[in-house]
Design an enzyme around this catalytic site. Sequence first.
Site, PDB file in Angstrom:
ATOM      1  N   CYS A 135       0.880  -0.911   0.211  1.00 12.46           N
ATOM      2  CA  CYS A 135       0.020  -0.315  -0.072  1.00 12.46           C
ATOM      3  C   CYS A 135       0.728   1.115   0.220  1.00 12.46           C
ATOM      4  O   CYS A 135       1.514   1.381   1.092  1.00 12.46           O
ATOM      5  CB  CYS A 135      -0.919  -0.232   1.736  1.00 12.46           C
ATOM      6  SG  CYS A 135      -2.274   1.158   1.422  1.00 12.46           S
TER       7      CYS A 135
ATOM      8  N   CYS B  29      -0.373   3.735  -6.666  1.00 13.24           N
ATOM      9  CA  CYS B  29      -1.077   3.377  -5.598  1.00 13.24           C
ATOM     10  C   CYS B  29      -1.747   1.933  -6.201  1.00 13.24           C
ATOM     11  O   CYS B  29      -1.989   1.569  -7.326  1.00 13.24           O
ATOM     12  CB  CYS B  29      -2.810   3.848  -5.655  1.00 13.24           C
ATOM     13  SG  CYS B  29      -4.026   3.020  -4.104  1.00 13.24           S
TER      14      CYS B  29
HETATM   15  N1  DGL Z   1      -3.416   0.516  -2.199  1.00  8.83           N
HETATM   16  C1  DGL Z   1      -3.658   1.650  -1.713  1.00  8.83           C
HETATM   17  C2  DGL Z   1      -1.765   2.270  -2.186  1.00  8.83           C
HETATM   18  O1  DGL Z   1      -1.418   1.800  -2.815  1.00  8.83           O
HETATM   19  C3  DGL Z   1      -4.403   2.404  -0.588  1.00  8.83           C
HETATM   20  C4  DGL Z   1      -5.879   2.748  -1.331  1.00  8.83           C
HETATM   21  C5  DGL Z   1      -6.565   3.413  -0.534  1.00  8.83           C
HETATM   22  O2  DGL Z   1      -6.963   2.420   0.769  1.00  8.83           O
HETATM   23  O3  DGL Z   1      -7.224   4.533   0.126  1.00  8.83           O
HETATM   24  O4  DGL Z   1      -2.015   3.833  -1.757  1.00  8.83           O
END
Ligand code: DGL
Length: 273
Positions: free
Chosen positions: A71, A187
């Site tokens: 993440c 993301c």
């Molecule tokens: N998948 C996550 C990232 O890479 C987080 C997305 C989220 O929860 O807003 O930032």
Amino acid sequence: MRIGIFDSGLGGLIIARAIVKKMPEYDYVYLGDTKRVPYGNRSHETVFEFTKEAVDYLFKKENCAIVIVACNTASARALRKIQQEYLPKIFPKDKFQRKVLGVLIPAAEECVKYKKVGVLATQGTVASDTFPMEINKLNSKIKVIQNSAPMLVPLAEEGEAKLALPFIQKYLKPILDKNTEAIVLGCTHYPIFKKQIKLTLRSLGVEGKIISQDEIVPKKLKDYFLRHPEVAKNLSRKHTTKILVTDMTKNIQKLSEKWFGKNIKPKLIILNS
Ligand code: DGL
């Protein structure tokens, strides 16, 4: 001991799938905090708190030797504090120090090949400026332009990739010009929209390469295990994967089955008990 992979929702599952494909021999546990997604618009303190709870669960309840924070928001906002403050406090007398790695630096390292890159990420990641900082640490001459894409995570969680096209056009336009050589999908949810992103780049006449962490992180992790046999030697090798979620959403059930096989059913857990 297992390899833990954590994300706020289903985005990290894309990274998990790619890691398992590259190194199927290990035992994996994926944790998606589907109850509290998105993290991208939350404060620094909240993202740290949530990430710490997840990492703690993976180490203590799932016996992980290493956790990959798949993440970017958590990698940008919580990783350093977890590595420098949480880990030494929780496992001070362990024979070996447990490890927590993020996904942001591997993507930043890919950018050194280019002069100008665009970064699409969550509001939290953009506000932290971690991408420009990490990229410019490697080469201060690289021009980095970033934009947040707040609608994309909810659309990914809902499995609505097709509806994302107008949003992707809106978010990409301000960070692109003819000299943009690469676009970082900053993301882990965004690789779901690779097709729509490619279409948008083509329609805007931009030839940029797409830097996507699912294509980078597995190789970097394999290299890490080669460089750190003291970590790799603790990993069990029974070819298993399990998926844990904090809320049982339809789409995570669908994607778990599609990407990991019908026998892998996500299991509901309570994180902050
Ligand atoms: N998948 C996550 C990232 O890479 C987080 C997305 C989220 O929860 O807003 O930032």
